[in-house]
Each structure stands twice: as C-alpha cells, then as structure tokens.
Design a protein around this motif. Structure first.
Motif, PDB file in Angstrom:
ATOM      1  N   LEU A 197       0.811  -1.212   0.000  1.00 35.13           N
ATOM      2  CA  LEU A 197       0.000   0.000   0.000  1.00 35.13           C
ATOM      3  C   LEU A 197       0.845   1.264   0.000  1.00 35.13           C
ATOM      4  O   LEU A 197       0.410   2.298  -0.497  1.00 35.13           O
ATOM      5  N   LEU A 214      -7.527   3.871   4.700  1.00 37.96           N
ATOM      6  CA  LEU A 214      -7.104   2.473   4.573  1.00 37.96           C
ATOM      7  C   LEU A 214      -6.463   1.931   5.845  1.00 37.96           C
ATOM      8  O   LEU A 214      -6.227   0.729   5.946  1.00 37.96           O
ATOM      9  N   LEU A 216      -0.834  -6.534  -0.895  1.00 35.69           N
ATOM     10  CA  LEU A 216      -2.110  -6.797  -1.554  1.00 35.69           C
ATOM     11  C   LEU A 216      -2.244  -8.268  -1.917  1.00 35.69           C
ATOM     12  O   LEU A 216      -3.172  -8.944  -1.493  1.00 35.69           O
ATOM     13  N   MET A 260      -3.827  -8.791   1.692  1.00 38.48           N
ATOM     14  CA  MET A 260      -5.143  -8.280   2.068  1.00 38.48           C
ATOM     15  C   MET A 260      -6.245  -8.935   1.260  1.00 38.48           C
ATOM     16  O   MET A 260      -7.360  -9.075   1.722  1.00 38.48           O
ATOM     17  N   GLY A 293     -13.765  -6.245   2.560  1.00 37.06           N
ATOM     18  CA  GLY A 293     -13.447  -4.950   3.153  1.00 37.06           C
ATOM     19  C   GLY A 293     -14.655  -4.052   3.314  1.00 37.06           C
ATOM     20  O   GLY A 293     -14.789  -3.335   4.299  1.00 37.06           O
ATOM     21  N   THR A 329      -9.862  -4.786  -5.088  1.00 35.78           N
ATOM     22  CA  THR A 329      -8.922  -5.635  -4.373  1.00 35.78           C
ATOM     23  C   THR A 329      -9.058  -5.479  -2.868  1.00 35.78           C
ATOM     24  O   THR A 329      -9.019  -6.453  -2.121  1.00 35.78           O
ATOM     25  N   LEU A 330      -9.219  -4.235  -2.421  1.00 39.71           N
ATOM     26  CA  LEU A 330      -9.204  -3.986  -0.983  1.00 39.71           C
ATOM     27  C   LEU A 330     -10.561  -4.192  -0.338  1.00 39.71           C
ATOM     28  O   LEU A 330     -10.649  -4.616   0.808  1.00 39.71           O
TER      29      LEU A 330
END
Lengths: 408, 449
Positions: free
Chosen positions: B163, B211, B223, B229, B253, B318-319
C-alpha cells in the motif's frame, strides 16, 4: 499590469521588514469564454481565488437597434425586436406592440389578448428552462441541461407551428396578431405542457435537494433587497429578494386580469432563491397557459381598422380603399400621433419597458428599451466582490442577462 | 431484439475478459517454462497493464459517451462511419469514434505556447500519465496457479510494502497537473494547477487514513500473496457448509470497513479529478490546467483520467470487494474436479470476476460523474479536511478498539453491517423538494410566506 511576482523592494524600506508586494491576478473572462454567454467581458482581479474586483464590460453584441428603428416604419421595427432577448422573442414582440398600441390608444380584440398571453407564457417557460439549464451546466450538471433543452425544443416546435420560425417569430401586428392559431395546435400545446411538467419535476428532483447544488447556490450571489431596489432589479431576481413585484399583477395587461396565477416570492436574495423562483414560475406559467387555452374566446385576432392594420388581401385586390390603405401602411407606415409613451410588460427576466417617441410621421423618433438584464448585470460586480471565482459563474447565470437586449 | 443485443454484448464482454485472462495465464506459464522462474511478471506487465488497462481505457472513452447519452435521453455517438461497402450505413455502436479520436489526437498540431517553459510543458503529460499507469503493478487480477507445471501469479509485482507503493505513486501524479498548469504560462491553467495542488494535498491524507482501519484488520499492507489483504477476504465472518457448498458473510473490506470504503471511494474519486471533484478542470470557469495542450499531449491527460479511474476501481475491488473472490461458494467452486485438471480455466474465470467487479465500480463512478454538479474550491477542501479526515481518524480508533476486543473481525463485521443499514436509512429518509408538483396539480402556491 505586471504579472504575479515579487516586486523589487523600494530603496527606502528596510529589506528585513519589507512585505511581499502582492499584485492581483487579472483574468479576462470573455468576451469569448464558455461561461460568459451573451458575449460579455468580465475583467476579474483575483487575490488567490477571491475576487477583488470585477469589471463588467458590455458592447460586444451592440447592433445599433435604436438607430435602426428610427429609419424604418413602426411595423418594420417588429423583426428587430425578435433579436433583443433571443431566448423569449415573442415577449419582446408583444411588449413593443403593446407600447405602440398604447401610444395609438388602440384596444386589441379579446382573442388576440389571450393568444398573446399564451405566447408570452410559453416563452417565459422557455426562458426559465434555458436559465436553469445553463446554470446547471456551468456548475457541472450536464444532464439537467439536456433534459431542459429537450423540453425547450418542444416549445420551439410549438412556436414554429404558430409563427413559422424558431427564433425570429415576428408574431403579432399593431392591433392584434398576424395570424390565428393553426389547426390542432391547442391539443399539441396541452401535450407539450404535460411533458414540460415532467421535465420540471425531473430537474427539480436532480437539483433542488442536491446537496452539492445547494452548497453552490445557497448564500452565493447575495444582494440585499435594498441594494436590489437601488440597482433597479425586477422580475425573478427581485422576487427572490423578497418583493412581490410582478407587472402582470401590478398593472395588469392583455388577458392577465381574467386569469388566475400566483407570484412566487422568496426571501434569501441568493442564487438558490433565484433558481427556485424560476422553477415555481414554470409551474405558474403552465397553469396560466392551460387557463388561457380553456377560456380562449372566438373572434378576430386583428382589429378591423385599416388605418392601423393591413386590410385582408381580398380587399386589397378588389377595392380601391383596400389598395390605398395597403399602400399607405406599407410605404408610410402607421401614422402614430406625436407624443411619447412608456409602457412595460413583465418579461421572463423582469420589467421590459419601452419608451417610444413619435413625431407624427410613420417612423419612430426614438425607441428606447429598459431591458431587465442591464440593471441585473450592473449589480454583478457588487454581488461577486470578495467572493470566490467559482461563485461568479452561478451568479452570472442566475441573473440571466441576455446580451441582445442589454446592448440593443 | 433488444434483449438479444444486450445478451450478446454482455457475453462478448465476459468472453473477452475470460479470453484475455486465459491468454495471460498461458503466456505466463510459457515464459516460466522457457525462460526463468518469475518471468511471468513480464507477461503480466504486457497483458494486464498494457492490454487490459489500455484497452479498457480506450473503450471507456466510448463508454463514457454512450452511458452519458443513456442517462440524458440521447442516442450518443453514431456519426463516425467506416466507408466500406456494407459498413457505411451502420454506426457500429459508435466504435469508429474511437478510431476517429485516435486519428484526431495523433494528427493534430501539438501546439506549444511561445512563452511556455518548453521542457516542463512537454514533461507534464508524461508525469501525469506514468505514475497512475504504474500503480496497477501491485494489483492482483487472478489467483496464483500452476500452468505448464510452473506457478504463475497474476500480478506484476508483490512488494511487501504494497500500500505504501500505492500512496507514493498516487501522490506523484499531481506533479504532472501542477507542472502543466504552471508551464503553459496561462492564467487559467495556472489557477487549475494551484487548485489541483490544494486538492491533492487534502485528499492524499484522507486516502491514506481511510485504509488504516483495513490494514489493522488484516494486519498486512501487502495486496497479493497468501497473507495479503485480498486472500484474507476469501474467509467467512460467519459461514456454513451446505453439502460442500459454502455460504456465509465474507470478510470483504466493504463489510468490515464500510466507512473506510466510502472515504477511500470519495478520496479516490477526488484523485481522478472528475465531476463533482473537477475543480482543476471546471470547463465553464477556468477551462482547465490543460487549456493550452492539444493533440496527443492533451490525449495523454485524457487517457490518464480514464486509466486513473480503472486503477482506482481495481484497487477498490482488491481492498474492499474481495478482489477476484466470489461472495459465496468460492471454496466449492475452487474444488470442482474439472479445475483440478485445467487450473487455468479456474484462473481465467476468477480473473473475469475481478474485471467485472472493476467494470461495475467504473459504471458507478460514471453515474456519479454524470449526475452531480461540481463542488466549489473551498467546499472541496472543507469536505476533505473537515469531514473525510476526522471521519478517517475516528474510523481508525473504532476499528482499533474493536480489534482489541475481538481479533476475529466478527465484531467489526457486525458494526459494518449496522453502519451500512444506517446509511441506507439515512439515504431513503431524505426529504423531498417542496417545488415538486404532481401532474395536474400546478395550482395555487402554498401560502408559506
């Protein structure tokens, strides 16, 4: 003006104590700038993003309207009036004709009065939709612009059916109108009104409670009622400052006394209330047109007096009186008695006043317009001074000046 | 007919995404076997970053017009035609417009103002394009799988500082904007550049803070990878097995950090500088920091905007949206016997899921862009400093406290679902405008004066 930068320190000042010499950034917005429609030049002195001063310069659309009118007959002035407020040409047509009729002491047929109301209110909706659309587009809401323009297009089509032109309507003659409503026009207008109603609600749904839109509009472009009166505000901008002045109510003309409508008043004196006045007025105009179409009386649309109105073609071709009247009206113009008159109607942006002076010949001695946009535009500088550059745009849009009438 | 068209269009999208991902796996496996271990990063660089991102960015120029046309009761682009027999009477859904655009950009004069700083003027478009483009390197687009007997990861690089790379590169892009504004020697573009600078500074912080909660929950800033994550979002907060089919509430998330999601979404939107955050452009006001640019240099700014949208959507996916994972049935799907023999089919399917999520997010961004009006310069700062940043800090404290009590993220998930419900209630209870008039009722005004 020197560009932004460090000025050399004056020799008599101690360099350690000296201040930065900050010069304003002079930005020319216009005459060709996306936001200054109507070809206005705004010379803005910026301190960071704050407007220190704003110099409004008009004259880029000057076409010599007043002088042109002095060289043609009274009836020939009519096409020039189309081009004054090019967003609501019929209102200019009818306003001018009303003023001439007042000077002549003419009373027009009842049916013509109702049709004038219908035409004027159609164009009021047209003008308000355009103003709202432009406001929205210039602060980023392009969808509203296209919705409103779609509804506007419907009005344009109705106007075309009625007058034969989208913009250069030249509808109406001294003493009435040049032609009656076309066949089936009434029903089409009613359908158009339904559609406009939907669009107005849609625009309202997208903007009125939109948080970003409110942030941009509420409290910006403030001008107190006192200042607004000093500057000579009229129309929606004055009604957004808390004064219920509407010439349709104050000095009723045409068929307005017989029709039922309300005058919206808001009190915040800001851009948001100017927008709200316009939105409410769209609904009131819809109401007016529906009533007028319902109550529309039968009868002629033009007075039968050959001194002022052209005789029917039948009479021109077959009778000597008709031929003579036609010749006199075309070659010499309507003989308006010497004198002067001021007459005003409520146009979409405020009081559209006409000062006419006749020397007794067939041509005007002087035609002067009190265009509502001029007074509004003159207050722009005061409204934006000390505010942010971004406030200039919605303020310029909500006062809705129209270059054509401001510069004549 | 209409339904058929839509079905065909969607199938084409699915198929091309699937095909692209399958090709990525195949090329990666091939390179691994003929070259050296880790060579698949190179094929990913080419296929994921150059092909996928650039092709989607190009198509987005058309999609933006088409979608905005749908929203505005218009037909949209249909005038550019290919003058070949049989094609000249078809609009081909506006696709020739892309070609026309490219030809226009490439053949137009690349104008440089006389008083501009030539070096920085030429550098600015590259500076605003390259960092955004490079951001995509850390985004995994599919699972790591054996292809041709070699492990192939669907990510260009998986640095342990994941990140941080994102934050570092995202903040570089503003240099391009500021330099473009300053170097063109135009007052309007200078204003745009200054605005961009102020906006980026305020939103960079919110972007980072939003974040932190997620980093704490997953105890990682990487990631991709097994402890990354995204992999952690494959687990369930509460899950059960039904005959081998797993269902439950996944640890995505967005469920454990809805506030973080909204903050990151807003901040990322501000980073892309599109309406309602397009203070730097403001075409009706200052015309934009790129007012002097023309030709392909302007094209770079334009494409950078679209690439930025894709990259931030991919990072959001993705997050917060579980990356390439399915919301339920993921384990059942992965254990299907068919995929044991053909792992690349599984990988390509998952990659397709990832890109579909990205496209949905892009669609949401486009909707917002064409619905709202833009903020004012000071309002945008207020939103950043007074709302997003305090909310971000509060979110960190709440997340930290909950994680101290319960490391399994379940309490976080519970709070997250409650927050989502609260937001939905708030949205649905907003009052209607008083100007709204039902049809046939535009009668007397309410007497509220």
């Amino acid at each position: 003006m020197a560009p932004l930068g460090f000025e050399p320190t004056p020799p008599n000042e101690d360099p350690l104590d000296s201040h930065l010499n900050i010069e304003p950034l002079i930005v020319n917005m216009g005459p060709s700038h996306p936001a200054t429609h109507g070809t206005v030049r705004l010379r803005v002195a910026l301190h960071g993003e704050n407007i220190q001063d704003c110099d409004v310069e008009i004259g880029f659309l000057h076409r010599g309207f007043q002088k042109s009118c002095e060289n043609v007959t009274w009836a020939q002035c009519l096409p020039y009036t189309d081009r004054l407020n090019y967003v609501s040409p019929m209102m200019n047509n009818f306003g001018f004709l009303s003023a001439v009729e007042k000077l002549l002491g003419l009373d027009i047929p009842e049916r013509a009065k109702y049709i004038r109301v219908i035409g004027a209110e159609l164009h009021r909706i047209h003008d308000h939709l355009t103003a709202t659309a432009a406001t929205s587009m210039e602060i980023g809401g392009f969808a509203v612009f296209l919705y409103a323009v779609e509804a506007r297009e419907l009005i344009m089509e109705r106007v075309t059916e009625l007058t034969g032109a989208r913009l250069t309507t030249s509808y109406g003659r001294i003493g009435g109108l040049n032609r009656d409503l076309p066949e089936g026009w009434k029903d089409k207008v009613l359908q158009t009104l339904e559609r406009i109603h939907l669009v107005a609600n849609e625009v309202d749904g997208l903007l009125t409670r939109n948080r970003i839109f409110m942030d941009r509009m509420v409290g910006t472009g403030y001008l107190s009622l006192e200042d607004a009166l000093d500057f000579g505000f009229t129309g929606p901008c004055l009604r957004a400052s808390g004064m219920a002045l509407d010439i349709r109510k104050a000095h009723p003309y045409w068929a307005y006394p017989h029709l039922d409508f309300d005058v919206p008043v808001f009190h915040a004196c800001d851009n948001f209330d100017r927008y709200r006045v316009r939105m409410v007025e769209i609904h009131q105009s819809l109401r007016l047109i529906r009533q007028a179409l319902e109550k529309l009386p039968d009868g002629p649309v033009l007075i039968d007096d050959w001194r002022f109105a052209l005789p029917p073609q039948e009479a021109v071709l077959n009778t000597i009186e008709g031929t003579m009247a036609h010749f006199k009206l075309i070659m010499e113009g309507v003989q308006v008695p010497a004198g002067e008159v001021y007459h005003s109607t409520e146009s979409a942006n405020g009081e559209l006043g006409w000062y006419l002076r006749s020397d007794g010949s067939g041509r005007p001695y002087k035609v002067h317009i009190r265009a509502p946009g001029f007074q509004l535009l003159s207050a722009l500088s005061k409204m934006v001074k000390g505010k942010l550059l971004s406030d200039l745009i919605p303020t310029f849009d909500t006062i809705n000046m129209v270059g054509g009438e401001v510069e004549q | 007919m209409r339904r058929l068209t839509i079905t065909v269009a969607f199938l084409t999208i699915f198929a091309s995404l699937f095909g692209g991902m399958a090709a990525a796996y195949a090329l990666g496996g091939y390179l691994e076997s003929v070259w050296y271990t880790g060579a698949s990063a190179l094929s990913n660089l080419v296929i994921l970053m150059l092909v996928f991102v650039m092709v989607i960015a190009t198509l987005l120029t058309l999609a933006e017009r088409k979608w905005s046309a749908l929203m505005q009761n218009r037909v949209g682009p249909n005038r550019a035609r290919i003058h070949l027999p049989g094609l000249s009477s078809r609009s081909l859904a506006g696709i020739p417009h892309i070609i026309a655009d490219v030809v226009k950009m490439l053949t137009k004069e690349s104008f440089t103002p006389k008083a501009a700083n030539r070096f920085f003027y030429a550098l600015a478009p590259i500076l605003s394009f390259a960092p955004i483009f490079a951001l995509f390197a850390i985004v995994p687009a599919g699972p790591t799988l054996p292809v041709f007997g070699h492990e192939v990861a669907m990510v260009v690089a998986n640095p342990s500082f994941g990140l941080l790379y994102l934050f570092a590169l995202a903040s570089l892009a503003v240099f391009g904007t500021v330099l473009a504004g300053w170097a063109s020697n135009n007052k309007f573009s200078l204003l745009g550049g200054i605005r961009a600078c102020a906006q980026m500074i305020s939103y960079e912080i919110a972007l980072g803070l939003s974040l932190v909660g997620l980093m704490m929950a997953f105890a990682s800033i990487q990631l991709a990878g097994d402890s990354g994550m995204m992999e952690q979002q494959a687990q369930y907060l509460w899950g059960i097995q039904l005959d081998g089919f797993d269902v439950g509430i996944p640890a995505w998330g967005i469920l454990i950090q809805p506030v973080g999601f909204l903050l990151f979404f807003a901040a990322a939107f501000a980073e892309t500088r599109r309406t309602p955050f397009d203070m730097t452009e403001c075409e009706s006001e200052i015309i934009g920091y790129f007012v002097e640019y023309s030709g392909m240099r302007f094209g770079m700014f334009m494409v950078a905007e679209f690439v930025e949208m894709i990259v931030f959507s991919a990072i959001l996916t993705t997050l917060f949206l579980g990356g390439y994972h399915l919301p339920f049935g993921g384990q059942w799907f992965a254990n299907l016997a068919f995929f044991k023999d053909y792992p690349w089919v599984y990988g390509a399917t998952m990659g397709m899921v990832f890109w579909l999520k990205v496209l949905v997010l892009i669609y949401i961004q486009m909707n917002i862009r064409w619905t709202y009006v833009r903020f004012r310069y000071d309002q945008i700062q207020k939103l950043g400093w007074k709302i997003l940043i305090p909310l971000g800090i509060l979110n960190i404290f709440v997340t930290g406290a909950l994680l101290l009590m319960d490391t399994s993220m379940r309490s976080l998930g519970l709070l997250g679902i409650l927050e989502i419900l609260l937001i939905l209630i708030l949205i649905s209870s907003s009052p209607k405008s008083s100007l709204h008039k039902p049809i046939g009722q535009n009668e007397a005004l309410p007497s509220h004066h």
